[in-house]
Design a protein around this motif. Structure first.
Motif, PDB file in Angstrom:
ATOM      1  N   ILE A 148      -1.759  11.103 -12.628  1.00 28.74           N
ATOM      2  CA  ILE A 148      -2.168  10.597 -11.393  1.00 28.74           C
ATOM      3  C   ILE A 148      -1.500  10.373 -10.766  1.00 28.74           C
ATOM      4  N   ILE A 149      -1.309   9.431 -11.884  1.00 25.93           N
ATOM      5  CA  ILE A 149      -0.157   8.382 -10.991  1.00 25.93           C
ATOM      6  C   ILE A 149       1.353   8.833 -10.143  1.00 25.93           C
ATOM      7  N   GLN A 150       1.539   9.569 -11.109  1.00 28.06           N
ATOM      8  CA  GLN A 150       2.555  10.768 -11.788  1.00 28.06           C
ATOM      9  C   GLN A 150       2.798  11.082 -10.117  1.00 28.06           C
ATOM     10  N   LYS A 151       2.358  12.255 -10.369  1.00 32.07           N
ATOM     11  CA  LYS A 151       1.919  13.387  -9.653  1.00 32.07           C
ATOM     12  C   LYS A 151       1.436  12.997  -7.518  1.00 32.07           C
ATOM     13  N   TRP A 152       0.783  12.067  -7.777  1.00 33.76           N
ATOM     14  CA  TRP A 152       0.318  12.048  -6.258  1.00 33.76           C
ATOM     15  C   TRP A 152      -0.040  10.807  -5.342  1.00 33.76           C
ATOM     16  N   PHE A 153       1.058  10.129  -6.299  1.00 32.11           N
ATOM     17  CA  PHE A 153       1.695   9.302  -5.821  1.00 32.11           C
ATOM     18  C   PHE A 153       3.266   8.679  -5.399  1.00 32.11           C
ATOM     19  N   ILE A 154       4.005   8.384  -7.310  1.00 29.28           N
ATOM     20  CA  ILE A 154       5.449   8.403  -7.064  1.00 29.28           C
ATOM     21  C   ILE A 154       6.087   9.672  -6.516  1.00 29.28           C
ATOM     22  N   GLU A 155       5.953  10.939  -6.507  1.00 29.07           N
ATOM     23  CA  GLU A 155       6.423  11.164  -6.511  1.00 29.07           C
ATOM     24  C   GLU A 155       6.712  11.824  -5.171  1.00 29.07           C
ATOM     25  N   GLY A 156       5.367  11.442  -4.622  1.00 29.50           N
ATOM     26  CA  GLY A 156       5.485  11.780  -2.736  1.00 29.50           C
ATOM     27  C   GLY A 156       5.798  10.223  -2.585  1.00 29.50           C
ATOM     28  N   GLU A 157       6.054   8.976  -2.996  1.00 36.62           N
ATOM     29  CA  GLU A 157       6.492   8.279  -2.980  1.00 36.62           C
ATOM     30  C   GLU A 157       8.561   7.698  -2.355  1.00 36.62           C
ATOM     31  N   GLU A 158       9.094   8.395  -3.549  1.00 37.39           N
ATOM     32  CA  GLU A 158      10.540   9.384  -3.607  1.00 37.39           C
ATOM     33  C   GLU A 158      10.768   9.835  -2.258  1.00 37.39           C
ATOM     34  N   VAL A 197       1.136  -1.701   0.005  1.00 33.09           N
ATOM     35  CA  VAL A 197      -0.435   0.245   0.392  1.00 33.09           C
ATOM     36  C   VAL A 197       1.142   1.006   0.121  1.00 33.09           C
ATOM     37  N   PRO A 198       0.846   1.889  -1.158  1.00 34.73           N
ATOM     38  CA  PRO A 198       1.679   3.425  -0.725  1.00 34.73           C
ATOM     39  C   PRO A 198       1.490   4.462   0.157  1.00 34.73           C
ATOM     40  N   PHE A 199       0.756   4.419   1.304  1.00 32.03           N
ATOM     41  CA  PHE A 199       0.614   5.297   2.533  1.00 32.03           C
ATOM     42  C   PHE A 199       1.109   5.117   3.033  1.00 32.03           C
ATOM     43  N   GLU A 200       1.756   3.114   3.701  1.00 35.19           N
ATOM     44  CA  GLU A 200       2.257   3.003   4.735  1.00 35.19           C
ATOM     45  C   GLU A 200       3.817   3.026   4.630  1.00 35.19           C
ATOM     46  N   ARG A 201       3.998   2.792   5.106  1.00 36.51           N
ATOM     47  CA  ARG A 201       5.906   3.178   5.401  1.00 36.51           C
ATOM     48  C   ARG A 201       6.366   1.727   5.407  1.00 36.51           C
ATOM     49  N   SER A 202       7.741   2.719   3.821  1.00 31.86           N
ATOM     50  CA  SER A 202       8.378   1.197   3.447  1.00 31.86           C
ATOM     51  C   SER A 202       9.523   0.629   4.785  1.00 31.86           C
ATOM     52  N   THR A 203       9.676  -0.728   5.006  1.00 36.09           N
ATOM     53  CA  THR A 203      10.636  -1.089   5.865  1.00 36.09           C
ATOM     54  C   THR A 203      12.389  -2.141   5.008  1.00 36.09           C
ATOM     55  N   VAL A 204      11.853  -2.643   4.008  1.00 39.43           N
ATOM     56  CA  VAL A 204      12.922  -2.836   3.039  1.00 39.43           C
ATOM     57  C   VAL A 204      12.813  -1.979   1.939  1.00 39.43           C
ATOM     58  N   LEU A 205      14.431  -1.315   0.906  1.00 39.78           N
ATOM     59  CA  LEU A 205      13.887  -0.866  -0.403  1.00 39.78           C
ATOM     60  C   LEU A 205      13.729  -1.657  -1.732  1.00 39.78           C
ATOM     61  N   VAL A 206      13.184  -2.826  -2.318  1.00 38.74           N
ATOM     62  CA  VAL A 206      13.005  -4.026  -3.107  1.00 38.74           C
ATOM     63  C   VAL A 206      13.846  -3.363  -4.503  1.00 38.74           C
ATOM     64  N   THR A 207      14.995  -3.872  -4.836  1.00 39.06           N
ATOM     65  CA  THR A 207      16.025  -3.175  -5.668  1.00 39.06           C
ATOM     66  C   THR A 207      16.392  -4.996  -6.979  1.00 39.06           C
ATOM     67  N   ASP A 208      15.530  -5.349  -6.469  1.00 38.26           N
ATOM     68  CA  ASP A 208      16.209  -6.853  -7.587  1.00 38.26           C
ATOM     69  C   ASP A 208      15.142  -7.086  -8.607  1.00 38.26           C
ATOM     70  N   GLY A 209      14.507  -8.161  -9.280  1.00 42.81           N
ATOM     71  CA  GLY A 209      13.554  -8.844 -10.202  1.00 42.81           C
ATOM     72  C   GLY A 209      13.068  -7.214 -10.997  1.00 42.81           C
ATOM     73  N   LEU A 210      11.947  -7.239 -10.792  1.00 43.94           N
ATOM     74  CA  LEU A 210      11.512  -6.601 -11.808  1.00 43.94           C
ATOM     75  C   LEU A 210      11.931  -5.093 -12.146  1.00 43.94           C
ATOM     76  N   PHE A 211      12.277  -4.466 -10.267  1.00 45.61           N
ATOM     77  CA  PHE A 211      12.662  -3.039  -9.792  1.00 45.61           C
ATOM     78  C   PHE A 211      14.182  -3.446 -10.263  1.00 45.61           C
ATOM     79  N   ARG A 212      14.857  -3.726 -11.135  1.00 42.64           N
ATOM     80  CA  ARG A 212      16.220  -3.289 -11.430  1.00 42.64           C
ATOM     81  C   ARG A 212      16.100  -2.822 -12.516  1.00 42.64           C
TER      82      ARG A 212
END
Length: 150
Positions: free
Chosen positions: A118-128, A67-82
């Protein structure tokens, strides 16, 4: 104090899908992709679902919230995230493109840029911003290595 409920990306996906179908049937504008070529869109729908599900499962395996609004505990950088920092969102966009191709009309494509915005402005930028606060230089280095979308 009551916790304010936030709208999650799948709700915007459903709204975009509803808009695509409504525009296709009420204002088809022009037929861009006739059958049987339009059926290729279903392959993109499946690919988009697969991308989003694989990325979501990577979060679950790592033990970090999807869920985008919950605090991340691990930075996932493998698999598709590469290859993309946002494979779940990319999967949703691929799914929408597949539906638009399957419908075949110009108007079916119109909601897609709105969804991406919407995804870019309301989710991704805040998540970053949140990920930079949580993981600092580790996230900034990842950001330099891997593109936001593709």
């Amino acid at each position: 104090m009551e916790r304010k409920r936030k709208v999650i990306p799948p709700v915007y996906l459903l709204l975009a899908l509803a808009a695509m179908v409504a525009l296709h049937f009420t204002l088809p504008v022009a037929r861009l992709i006739p059958a049987p070529y339009s059926h290729a869109g279903w392959l993109l729908v499946l690919a988009g679902l697969a991308i989003a599900m694989i990325a979501s499962n990577a979060f679950r395996r790592a033990g970090t919230p999807v869920v985008p609004f919950e605090r991340s505990t691990v930075l996932v950088t493998d698999g598709l995230f590469r290859y993309t920092r946002n494979p779940m969102y990319l999967g949703l966009v691929v799914l929408l493109l597949g539906i638009a191709i399957a419908l075949g009309s110009l108007s079916a494509f119109l909601p897609i840029p709105v969804f991406v915005w919407i995804i870019q402005k309301w989710f991704i930028e805040g998540e970053e911003r949140f990920l930079t606060e949580i993981f600092g230089e580790q996230y900034l280095a990842y950001q330099r290595r891997v593109r936001r979308w593709i």
